[in-house]
Design a protein around this motif. Structure first.
Motif, PDB file in Angstrom:
ATOM      1  N   ASP A 225       4.047   2.763 -25.519  1.00 25.36           N
ATOM      2  CA  ASP A 225       2.828   2.344 -26.198  1.00 25.36           C
ATOM      3  C   ASP A 225       3.004   1.020 -26.940  1.00 25.36           C
ATOM      4  O   ASP A 225       2.219   0.692 -27.826  1.00 25.36           O
ATOM      5  CB  ASP A 225       2.306   3.431 -27.145  1.00 25.36           C
ATOM      6  CG  ASP A 225       3.353   3.927 -28.126  1.00 25.36           C
ATOM      7  OD1 ASP A 225       4.508   3.467 -28.042  1.00 25.36           O
ATOM      8  OD2 ASP A 225       3.024   4.769 -28.980  1.00 25.36           O
TER       9      ASP A 225
ATOM     10  N   TYR B  79       2.706   7.867 -30.213  1.00 33.47           N
ATOM     11  CA  TYR B  79       1.488   8.673 -30.362  1.00 33.47           C
ATOM     12  C   TYR B  79       1.236   9.405 -29.039  1.00 33.47           C
ATOM     13  O   TYR B  79       0.441   8.965 -28.209  1.00 33.47           O
ATOM     14  CB  TYR B  79       0.301   7.786 -30.733  1.00 33.47           C
ATOM     15  CG  TYR B  79       0.569   6.938 -31.955  1.00 33.47           C
ATOM     16  CD1 TYR B  79       0.541   7.490 -33.236  1.00 33.47           C
ATOM     17  CD2 TYR B  79       0.899   5.586 -31.836  1.00 33.47           C
ATOM     18  CE1 TYR B  79       0.800   6.718 -34.359  1.00 33.47           C
ATOM     19  CE2 TYR B  79       1.161   4.806 -32.953  1.00 33.47           C
ATOM     20  CZ  TYR B  79       1.113   5.378 -34.203  1.00 33.47           C
ATOM     21  OH  TYR B  79       1.387   4.611 -35.315  1.00 33.47           O
ATOM     22  N   PRO B  80       1.912  10.543 -28.833  1.00 37.11           N
ATOM     23  CA  PRO B  80       1.824  11.259 -27.551  1.00 37.11           C
ATOM     24  C   PRO B  80       0.407  11.664 -27.162  1.00 37.11           C
ATOM     25  O   PRO B  80       0.128  11.880 -25.978  1.00 37.11           O
ATOM     26  CB  PRO B  80       2.703  12.499 -27.787  1.00 37.11           C
ATOM     27  CG  PRO B  80       3.619  12.117 -28.904  1.00 37.11           C
ATOM     28  CD  PRO B  80       2.833  11.198 -29.779  1.00 37.11           C
ATOM     29  N   GLN B  81      -0.467  11.738 -28.151  1.00 39.41           N
ATOM     30  CA  GLN B  81      -1.838  12.138 -27.838  1.00 39.41           C
ATOM     31  C   GLN B  81      -2.549  11.121 -26.941  1.00 39.41           C
ATOM     32  O   GLN B  81      -3.587  11.425 -26.343  1.00 39.41           O
ATOM     33  CB  GLN B  81      -2.647  12.358 -29.120  1.00 39.41           C
ATOM     34  CG  GLN B  81      -2.787  11.152 -30.026  1.00 39.41           C
ATOM     35  CD  GLN B  81      -1.681  11.070 -31.060  1.00 39.41           C
ATOM     36  OE1 GLN B  81      -0.581  11.577 -30.838  1.00 39.41           O
ATOM     37  NE2 GLN B  81      -1.983  10.446 -32.188  1.00 39.41           N
ATOM     38  N   LEU B  82      -1.986   9.911 -26.822  1.00 37.25           N
ATOM     39  CA  LEU B  82      -2.584   8.898 -25.963  1.00 37.25           C
ATOM     40  C   LEU B  82      -2.696   9.387 -24.524  1.00 37.25           C
ATOM     41  O   LEU B  82      -3.693   9.114 -23.847  1.00 37.25           O
ATOM     42  CB  LEU B  82      -1.757   7.603 -26.006  1.00 37.25           C
ATOM     43  CG  LEU B  82      -1.913   6.709 -27.235  1.00 37.25           C
ATOM     44  CD1 LEU B  82      -0.886   5.582 -27.200  1.00 37.25           C
ATOM     45  CD2 LEU B  82      -3.316   6.133 -27.298  1.00 37.25           C
TER      46      LEU B  82
ATOM     47  N   ASP C  75      -2.915  12.426 -23.514  1.00 39.45           N
ATOM     48  CA  ASP C  75      -3.682  13.665 -23.370  1.00 39.45           C
ATOM     49  C   ASP C  75      -5.024  13.420 -22.683  1.00 39.45           C
ATOM     50  O   ASP C  75      -5.647  14.363 -22.197  1.00 39.45           O
ATOM     51  CB  ASP C  75      -3.920  14.305 -24.740  1.00 39.45           C
ATOM     52  CG  ASP C  75      -2.646  14.857 -25.351  1.00 39.45           C
ATOM     53  OD1 ASP C  75      -1.658  15.025 -24.606  1.00 39.45           O
ATOM     54  OD2 ASP C  75      -2.632  15.102 -26.574  1.00 39.45           O
ATOM     55  N   THR C  76      -5.460  12.158 -22.653  1.00 36.28           N
ATOM     56  CA  THR C  76      -6.757  11.840 -22.037  1.00 36.28           C
ATOM     57  C   THR C  76      -6.654  11.619 -20.530  1.00 36.28           C
ATOM     58  O   THR C  76      -7.665  11.340 -19.879  1.00 36.28           O
ATOM     59  CB  THR C  76      -7.348  10.582 -22.688  1.00 36.28           C
ATOM     60  OG1 THR C  76      -6.440   9.480 -22.516  1.00 36.28           O
ATOM     61  CG2 THR C  76      -7.591  10.791 -24.179  1.00 36.28           C
TER      62      THR C  76
ATOM     63  N   HIS D 150       5.494  13.938 -19.383  1.00 37.70           N
ATOM     64  CA  HIS D 150       6.229  12.922 -20.143  1.00 37.70           C
ATOM     65  C   HIS D 150       7.661  13.410 -20.295  1.00 37.70           C
ATOM     66  O   HIS D 150       7.915  14.428 -20.932  1.00 37.70           O
ATOM     67  CB  HIS D 150       5.580  12.692 -21.511  1.00 37.70           C
ATOM     68  CG  HIS D 150       6.324  11.700 -22.341  1.00 37.70           C
ATOM     69  ND1 HIS D 150       6.487  11.839 -23.706  1.00 37.70           N
ATOM     70  CD2 HIS D 150       6.975  10.554 -21.997  1.00 37.70           C
ATOM     71  CE1 HIS D 150       7.192  10.812 -24.163  1.00 37.70           C
ATOM     72  NE2 HIS D 150       7.500  10.027 -23.154  1.00 37.70           N
TER      73      HIS D 150
END
Length: 410
Positions: free
Chosen positions: A250, A283-286, A288-289, A296
């Motif tokens: 990221d 920010y692993p939530q990136l 998730d989309t 990962h």
């Protein structure tokens, strides 16, 4: 003829890894080469620690304190800038005194000062400076992005007090580099044609000698048999894999959101694939989309695991805004994965469009998705992919190019 490669580290960071590979490749060709570093992680006796760790830390802190003050005590861009104001006095090191040729690689962050480089040149050393980013052709930044001030004399730098002053730190360092380049015999090497083109457009390097020699890669290692199966790696069978990796995924330069957009467009077109990421994501939530199934793997530190992953991949993806010479594309291609990327950097040195890979239109996520679809649904010849990178990036080819250059130096 004795040669010394100076680099910040031997294996920590991309420039360090390729510099260490270069040393080994040159030694394999019979050259008398050693490597001088500020941070040593290997036990290789041909890698020499320049000074104790505390001694290397002093110029690092001195340089960054000066940057911090010059930037109005704003630390937001502190590590995006280097000035070459401070460094270890390596011109006095025994290895340098004995050397005929000094090969500078990534020497920032307090490793080597501009003054020391001038001293080496005045002592009659033949100097080759390999550029791994844009720092040599700008005032202070390593990547100029859309800024074109390096085509003038820098100043009003967006990384210095929000670009307000013409005579800011970037312009003052530009003047020091200009003085060094004008009075020292230095041959510059760009690791890609893209970087060489920028160098020739810059006011600092447009009258200097600039050659293009790529980084060396362990092509045969990536082409060989692998140890780990998909199951060993925790990846599904029966579905093409699209791999994307970086030290830090990221990092804004990598433009992960564009990769996500392209992968989602691929999903919407009904293409079946599984996306695999490796490297740090703060920010692993990136991810998730992402609509496609994805995994990962985190940081891959074992070379064999990385080789195995590339071997199982159908495509290797880069969505970076710009890359000097993206190693994951080369490694993936050597292993039989088709590289897909934007072309803002050294990618055209790696990829022959619609033959050994796909170069998407700049910033066009739909075209990037089209490239991925082509890569995972069409048949490709692994032998063609391997031969292409073997001819361009194998250690022997690169080492011989450097030896030829050394032989031409006055």
């Amino acid at each position: 003829m004795k040669t010394v490669i100076i680099n910040h580290s031997d294996v920590r960071g991309g420039a360090s890894v390729v510099s260490y590979r270069l040393m080994k490749a040159l030694r394999a060709e019979g050259a008398d080469v050693k490597m001088l570093v500020a941070h040593k992680a290997t036990v290789d006796p041909d890698v020499v620690l320049a000074a104790p760790q505390w001694r290397a830390r002093v110029p690092f802190l001195q340089e960054h304190l000066k940057i911090f003050v010059a930037n109005g005590f704003d630390r937001s861009t502190l590590f995006k800038i280097s000035t070459g104001s401070d460094g270890m006095p390596l011109e006095r090191h025994p290895l340098i005194k004995e050397a005929d040729v000094v090969m500078l690689n990534w020497v920032n962050q307090g490793m080597l000062s501009l003054r020391s480089i001038r001293s080496m040149a005045e002592a009659g050393k033949r100097i080759i400076w390999t550029m791994h980013d844009m720092w040599n052709l700008t005032g202070v930044c390593h990547h100029a992005g859309r800024c074109r001030h390096y085509m003038q004399q820098c100043g009003k730098c967006r990384l210095i007090r929000k670009g307000m002053e013409a005579n800011d730190l970037s312009h003052r360092v530009w003047l020091k580099k200009h003085e060094l380049y004008s009075h020292s015999s230095i041959h510059f090497v760009a690791v890609s044609n893209w970087l060489a083109t920028l160098a020739r457009k810059s006011t600092l390097l447009n009258s200097c000698d600039v050659s293009v020699i790529p980084n060396a890669f362990p092509i045969e290692d990536f082409a060989g048999e692998v140890r780990y199966s998909r199951t060993d790696l925790g990846l599904p069978e029966g579905m093409p894999l699209i791999v994307m990796g970086a030290a830090r995924l990221d990092d804004p330069i990598k433009n992960l959101p564009r990769a996500i957009s392209a992968l989602n467009l691929l999903h919407d077109k009904g293409v079946k694939a599984h996306a695999v990421f490796f490297g740090v994501i703060r920010y692993p939530q990136l991810i998730d989309t992402i609509k496609l199934p994805h995994t990962h793997l985190g940081t891959i530190s074992e070379a064999e695991r990385l080789r195995s992953l590339m071997h199982h991949a159908a495509a290797v993806l880069s969505s970076s805004d710009y890359e000097t010479l993206p190693g994951t594309l080369i490694e993936g291609q050597a292993a039989g994965a088709v590289p897909v990327s934007f072309g803002d950097g050294g990618q055209s040195d790696i990829i022959d469009h619609l033959s050994t890979g796909y170069i998407a239109r700049s910033g066009d996520c739909a075209d990037l998705a089209a490239g991925l679809e082509w890569a995972v649904t069409q048949p490709h010849d692994p032998a063609l992919l391997l031969d292409s990178v073997r001819r361009r990036f194998s250690a022997r080819i690169v080492a011989r190019s450097y030896l030829e250059l050394i032989g031409r130096l006055p």
